[in-house]
Design an enzyme around this catalytic site. Structure first.
Site, PDB file in Angstrom:
ATOM      1  N   ALA A  60       0.854  -1.195   0.000  1.00  0.00           N
ATOM      2  CA  ALA A  60       0.000   0.000   0.000  1.00  0.00           C
ATOM      3  C   ALA A  60       0.890   1.244   0.000  1.00  0.00           C
ATOM      4  O   ALA A  60       1.687   1.453   0.910  1.00  0.00           O
ATOM      5  CB  ALA A  60      -0.901  -0.009   1.227  1.00  0.00           C
ATOM      6  N   TYR A 186      -9.823   0.910   4.564  1.00  0.00           N
ATOM      7  CA  TYR A 186      -9.190   2.166   4.164  1.00  0.00           C
ATOM      8  C   TYR A 186     -10.181   2.988   3.336  1.00  0.00           C
ATOM      9  O   TYR A 186     -11.321   2.572   3.111  1.00  0.00           O
ATOM     10  CB  TYR A 186      -7.864   1.877   3.453  1.00  0.00           C
ATOM     11  CG  TYR A 186      -6.892   1.174   4.388  1.00  0.00           C
ATOM     12  CD1 TYR A 186      -6.491   1.801   5.575  1.00  0.00           C
ATOM     13  CD2 TYR A 186      -6.438  -0.120   4.145  1.00  0.00           C
ATOM     14  CE1 TYR A 186      -5.650   1.160   6.466  1.00  0.00           C
ATOM     15  CE2 TYR A 186      -5.595  -0.766   5.036  1.00  0.00           C
ATOM     16  CZ  TYR A 186      -5.200  -0.127   6.203  1.00  0.00           C
ATOM     17  OH  TYR A 186      -4.380  -0.758   7.098  1.00  0.00           O
TER      18      TYR A 186
HETATM   19  C1  FNR Z   1      -0.603  -7.322   4.766  1.00  0.00           C
HETATM   20  N1  FNR Z   1      -1.742  -7.195   3.979  1.00  0.00           N
HETATM   21  C2  FNR Z   1      -1.913  -6.063   3.213  1.00  0.00           C
HETATM   22  N2  FNR Z   1      -2.971  -5.951   2.364  1.00  0.00           N
HETATM   23  C3  FNR Z   1      -3.083  -4.909   1.508  1.00  0.00           C
HETATM   24  O1  FNR Z   1      -4.038  -4.844   0.736  1.00  0.00           O
HETATM   25  N3  FNR Z   1      -2.133  -3.920   1.508  1.00  0.00           N
HETATM   26  C4  FNR Z   1      -1.061  -3.950   2.339  1.00  0.00           C
HETATM   27  O2  FNR Z   1      -0.169  -3.088   2.250  1.00  0.00           O
HETATM   28  C5  FNR Z   1      -0.972  -5.017   3.265  1.00  0.00           C
HETATM   29  N4  FNR Z   1       0.033  -5.069   4.209  1.00  0.00           N
HETATM   30  C6  FNR Z   1       0.291  -6.242   4.882  1.00  0.00           C
HETATM   31  C7  FNR Z   1       1.467  -6.371   5.627  1.00  0.00           C
HETATM   32  C8  FNR Z   1       1.774  -7.595   6.225  1.00  0.00           C
HETATM   33  C9  FNR Z   1       3.069  -7.738   6.989  1.00  0.00           C
HETATM   34  C10 FNR Z   1       0.883  -8.681   6.101  1.00  0.00           C
HETATM   35  C11 FNR Z   1       1.202 -10.022   6.732  1.00  0.00           C
HETATM   36  C12 FNR Z   1      -0.294  -8.533   5.408  1.00  0.00           C
HETATM   37  C13 FNR Z   1      -2.601  -8.373   3.724  1.00  0.00           C
HETATM   38  C14 FNR Z   1      -1.941  -9.304   2.703  1.00  0.00           C
HETATM   39  O3  FNR Z   1      -1.868  -8.687   1.431  1.00  0.00           O
HETATM   40  C15 FNR Z   1      -2.707 -10.629   2.547  1.00  0.00           C
HETATM   41  O4  FNR Z   1      -3.988 -10.361   2.049  1.00  0.00           O
HETATM   42  C16 FNR Z   1      -2.794 -11.383   3.869  1.00  0.00           C
HETATM   43  O5  FNR Z   1      -1.528 -11.485   4.487  1.00  0.00           O
HETATM   44  C17 FNR Z   1      -3.399 -12.772   3.671  1.00  0.00           C
HETATM   45  O6  FNR Z   1      -2.605 -13.554   2.808  1.00  0.00           O
HETATM   46  P1  FNR Z   1      -1.545 -14.644   3.382  1.00  0.00           P
HETATM   47  O7  FNR Z   1      -0.468 -13.890   4.092  1.00  0.00           O
HETATM   48  O8  FNR Z   1      -2.316 -15.532   4.320  1.00  0.00           O
HETATM   49  O9  FNR Z   1      -1.051 -15.362   2.165  1.00  0.00           O
END
Ligand code: FNR
Length: 363
Positions: A60, A186
């Site tokens: 993001a 958001y």
């Molecule tokens: C995220 N997620 C997330 N989603 C998003 O739309 N924008 C972002 O910047 C972030 N930032 C973020 C940071 C961290 C450290 C994590 C662990 C997660 C959510 C991410 O994109 C994803 O949807 C979730 O982590 C679920 O997928 P996984 O990790 O189970 O494969």
């Protein structure tokens, strides 16, 4: 065995080498609180490309300073930020991955302390600690965060213009695809939701009113980028609470997104209702993606605890999604894609030539 996971996919003029994509994950690691990418981002994102991801979607990234979740977020509201991202894009390309970026405005969840290294992780920043006034559809706070100011018409126009201007910078930096962040509570999600949007003007009320800002942003971004470039939107397909934005509403919104030139929707959930009971578990969001894919013409990506290659392959083989996104599992194992190619016995180009000999008997 057919390997759906390793099959290329084409959206508009872009062909991505496989369907293993890394979703946006905030790192809160920008330099000097100016939204600037650093060597950290090169290494972090580059490792996923070398490790076999088809596309890597950068975290993001704020389209306006006040749209950042924290002062450490990446930004794309000026040229210095664009130039700092260019080497990251080039590195992803050099390892054969497509480069994407998630354009974001954090709305009422902006101006918070990063989740680590701070006194109150995730809490609203005070002005003394560099916090700023947040904005939202209505002056309704998220949980214990400071209440936002409701955006007026001019503020809304500024947000739309900022998304389009950031999109132009992203194209200039060399990104192959763009994602608009309309999930996780958001700003754009806040407008979609009856929980956070109590407006009485044309940006509130019925679903068409609540979706108006998102569709304006999509139109402005679509008009600002090349015809051949794919545009994605990430949504929270349900808020997991009674009376909130839900799958029926998401189905209508996704249909509209298709009519407005969106090429794929990434199906996430939650983030706008603090008390929501989310049934977290392996593949827990995949049924939402499958539902939207079935009811609309829209290609979808599934995300959320799709941690193993066989699980991800199954999602694609059973037609529940067109692409699988793998987040935390890639943080644990940045060679997740190479492991998937080996597990699925796919003699795939994502295995770097110097490794091929080592793995010859497993191919
Ligand atoms: C995220 N997620 C997330 N989603 C998003 O739309 N924008 C972002 O910047 C972030 N930032 C973020 C940071 C961290 C450290 C994590 C662990 C997660 C959510 C991410 O994109 C994803 O949807 C979730 O982590 C679920 O997928 P996984 O990790 O189970 O494969």
């Amino acid at each position: 065995m057919t390997q759906h996971l390793l099959a290329p996919i084409t959206l508009r003029d872009l062909t991505v080498r496989n369907r293993i994509w890394v979703p946006p994950m905030c790192q809160y690691a920008a330099a000097g609180l100016d939204g600037i990418a650093t060597d950290y981002h090169l290494m972090h994102y580059g490792s996923f490309a070398r490790g076999g991801a088809g596309a890597v979607i950068l975290e993001a990234t704020g389209v306006l300073p006040e749209g950042r979740i924290s002062p450490q977020d990446l930004g794309l509201w000026d040229g210095a930020q664009r130039e700092a991202l260019r080497p990251v894009v080039d590195l992803l390309h050099s390892f054969g991955a497509a480069a994407g970026i998630q354009l974001a405005h954090a709305g009422r969840k902006a101006s918070t302390e990063p989740e680590w290294g701070t006194a109150h992780p995730g809490a609203s920043l005070t002005a003394a600690d560099g916090g700023w006034e947040t904005v939202g559809p209505s002056a309704i706070a998220y949980d214990a965060l400071t209440a936002p100011t409701a955006l007026d018409e001019a503020g809304i126009d500024e947000v739309v213009a900022a998304f389009a201007a950031s999109a132009v910078r992203a194209v200039d930096a060399g990104f192959d695809l763009l994602e608009v962040h309309a999930a996780h509570g958001y700003l754009l999600h806040e407008f979609l939701s009856p929980l956070s949007n109590h407006r009485t003007d044309s940006y509130g009320g019925d679903l068409a009113g609540r979706a108006r800002l998102l569709l304006r942003v999509v139109d402005a971004v679509r008009a600002a980028i090349p015809e051949g470039m794919p545009l994605l939107v990430r949504i929270s397909a349900t808020e997991w609470v009674e009376g909130g934005f839900d799958l029926a509403q998401a189905t209508e919104v996704v249909t509209w997104l298709g009519e407005h030139g969106v090429d794929m929707v990434d199906v996430s959930s939650g983030g706008n209702a603090a008390g929501a009971r989310i049934p977290v578990g392996p593949g827990y969001q995949t049924p939402l993606a499958a539902h939207l894919r079935e009811r609309t013409e829209m290609p979808v990506s599934a995300v959320g605890m799709l941690d193993t290659p066989f699980q991800a392959e199954h999602v694609l083989a059973t037609g529940q999604a067109d692409v699988v996104r793998v987040g935390r599992a890639f943080l644990r194992a940045p060679n997740w894609g190479i492991d998937a190619a080996l597990s699925l016995r796919g003699d795939n180009e994502i295995i770097p030539p110097p490794y091929r000999r080592a793995f010859r008997q497993q191919l």
